[in-house]
Scaffold this motif. Structure first.
Motif, mmCIF file in Angstrom:
data_model
loop_
_atom_site.group_PDB
_atom_site.id
_atom_site.type_symbol
_atom_site.label_atom_id
_atom_site.label_comp_id
_atom_site.label_asym_id
_atom_site.label_seq_id
_atom_site.Cartn_x
_atom_site.Cartn_y
_atom_site.Cartn_z
ATOM 1 N N TYR A 97 -34.240 -31.123 13.175
ATOM 2 C CA TYR A 97 -33.247 -31.852 13.303
ATOM 3 C C TYR A 97 -33.706 -32.976 12.044
ATOM 4 O O TYR A 97 -34.604 -33.253 12.045
ATOM 5 N N ILE A 99 -31.877 -36.752 11.234
ATOM 6 C CA ILE A 99 -30.777 -37.703 11.465
ATOM 7 C C ILE A 99 -30.911 -38.497 9.986
ATOM 8 O O ILE A 99 -31.647 -38.670 9.478
ATOM 9 N N LEU A 113 -27.595 -43.421 15.266
ATOM 10 C CA LEU A 113 -28.862 -42.618 15.046
ATOM 11 C C LEU A 113 -29.238 -41.986 16.362
ATOM 12 O O LEU A 113 -30.376 -42.007 16.858
ATOM 13 N N ASN A 114 -28.151 -41.190 16.709
ATOM 14 C CA ASN A 114 -28.292 -40.339 18.304
ATOM 15 C C ASN A 114 -27.423 -39.161 17.926
ATOM 16 O O ASN A 114 -26.533 -38.971 17.699
ATOM 17 N N SER A 115 -28.279 -38.298 18.428
ATOM 18 C CA SER A 115 -27.626 -36.781 18.495
ATOM 19 C C SER A 115 -28.537 -35.836 19.510
ATOM 20 O O SER A 115 -28.905 -36.494 20.398
ATOM 21 N N THR A 146 -32.446 -46.981 16.832
ATOM 22 C CA THR A 146 -31.274 -46.861 17.818
ATOM 23 C C THR A 146 -31.517 -47.775 18.842
ATOM 24 O O THR A 146 -32.516 -48.425 19.030
ATOM 25 N N GLN A 247 -22.919 -39.954 14.348
ATOM 26 C CA GLN A 247 -24.043 -39.896 13.279
ATOM 27 C C GLN A 247 -24.218 -38.708 12.644
ATOM 28 O O GLN A 247 -24.331 -37.829 13.171
ATOM 29 N N VAL A 249 -26.041 -35.835 11.035
ATOM 30 C CA VAL A 249 -27.331 -35.164 11.373
ATOM 31 C C VAL A 249 -27.395 -33.771 10.865
ATOM 32 O O VAL A 249 -26.303 -33.282 10.732
#
Length: 261
Positions: A97, A99, A113-115, A146, A247, A249
Motif C-alpha cells: 500500500y 498512502i 492518513l488512514n486506510s 496521522t 484518504q 491510497v
C-alpha cells in the motif's frame, strides 16, 4: 452448494456468506487483482447501492488500484470498501500500500492518513445501504502525521472482538509493534489467517501483531443483525476488503496463498 447465500440475501445476512476457498498443501500464490480492472471485486460505499462505484472512488491506473477523491464535493461519511467476491478462511494475503495526497477536508481527523484491509468481513450483500463499515477485522494502515495511532499494522475491530493469550479484548484498536512510514512510501504487508484460531500481521517482513479467535461483538448493531440472522459468534472465514476512508491510497501486488486447514 457454493454461493447459496446469494439465494437467501433477503433474510440471511451472514458474515460467513460463501464457502471458503479450497485449501491444499503447497498451493502457489495467486493474484487477487489482475492489474487491469476490478474484475473479481465488488464495491460498496456507504449511502450508495451495492456495486455503485460512486465518483469513481476505486479506479485502476498503471497496474495499481487507486482510491481517489478528486470527484467528491464533500466526504459526508461515504466510507467505502472494495470486497473480494470470494470468501477465504486459511490463507496468507500479501499486498503493498501507498498512502498519498490529502484526505477530503470534511473527513474525521482520525480518518486522514488512514486506510486498511479487512479480513473475515461480512458479505457486502448483507450490508445496509448506510452502513459505514462491515463487521470484520481490520489490518490498519497509517502514515506519518496521522492522529489515529503511533504505528501501522494495528488491528481495528468494527463489530468484532478478539482474544490474546486466552483473554477477550473489547477495545476498538489493538496496537502493533510497528512504526509509522512516510507519506508516498510503498509498504509491504502480510496477514496470515488460520480460520478462527489465529491471525498474524507482518509489516515489511516483520511480525508486528498476532491475536486469536476473532468473533462478532454482540454489543454492536452490525453484529447484532448478523447474529439474529444465524451467523456464528466465532469468525472462521469471510471476505477481504480494501478500505477507502477519505484518504487517497494505492494498492498493488495483491496476492493470496491458501493454507491447509
Amino acid at each position: 452448494m457454493k454461493y447459496i447465500w446469494m439465494m437467501a440475501l433477503a433474510c440471511a445476512a451472514a458474515v460467513q456468506a460463501a464457502d471458503p476457498a479450497p485449501k491444499s498443501a503447497g498451493q502457489p500464490w495467486h493474484p487477487l487483482f489482475n492489474g487491469r480492472d476490478l474484475s473479481g471485486w465488488t464495491v460498496k460505499i456507504a449511502k450508495h447501492p451495492l456495486g455503485e462505484n460512486y465518483a469513481d472512488t476505486f479506479r485502476v491506473e498503471d497496474g495499481v488500484i487507486k482510491v481517489a477523491y478528486d470527484r467528491y464535493g464533500r466526504f459526508d461519511e461515504q466510507f467505502g470498501h472494495l470486497y473480494s467476491n470470494q470468501a477465504y478462511s486459511n490463507y496468507i494475503l500479501r499486498l503493498e500500500y501507498r498512502i498519498t495526497g490529502k484526505a477530503v477536508a470534511d473527513s474525521p481527523p482520525w480518518a486522514k492518513l488512514n486506510s486498511g484491509v479487512m479480513i473475515h468481513s461480512q458479505s457486502p450483500l448483507s450490508m445496509d445501504v448506510d452502513q459505514l463499515w462491515p463487521a470484520s477485522m481490520e489490518f490498519q494502515f497509517l502514515a506519518v502525521g496521522t492522529s489515529a495511532g503511533k504505528q501501522t499494522g494495528n488491528v481495528c475491530t468494527p463489530g468484532t472482538n478478539l482474544e490474546r493469550g486466552g483473554k477477550l479484548l473489547t477495545e476498538h484498536i489493538i496496537d502493533s509493534s510497528s512504526k509509522l512510514y512516510p507519506l508516498d512510501e510503498w509498504v509491504s504487508v502480510e496477514v496470515e489467517v488460520h480460520g478462527n484460531e489465529e491471525v498474524i500481521h507482518r509489516v515489511n517482513g516483520v511480525e508486528v501483531l498476532r491475536y486469536q479467535h476473532p468473533q462478532l461483538d454482540p454489543r454492536e448493531p452490525s453484529a447484532q443483525k448478523l447474529l439474529a440472522a444465524g451467523a456464528p459468534l466465532q469468525l472462521s472465514y469471510g471476505h477481504i476488503a480494501l478500505q477507502a476512508e477519505s484518504q487517497p491510497v494505492w494498492f498493488r501486488n495483491i496476492r493470496i496463498r491458501n493454507l491447509d486447514q
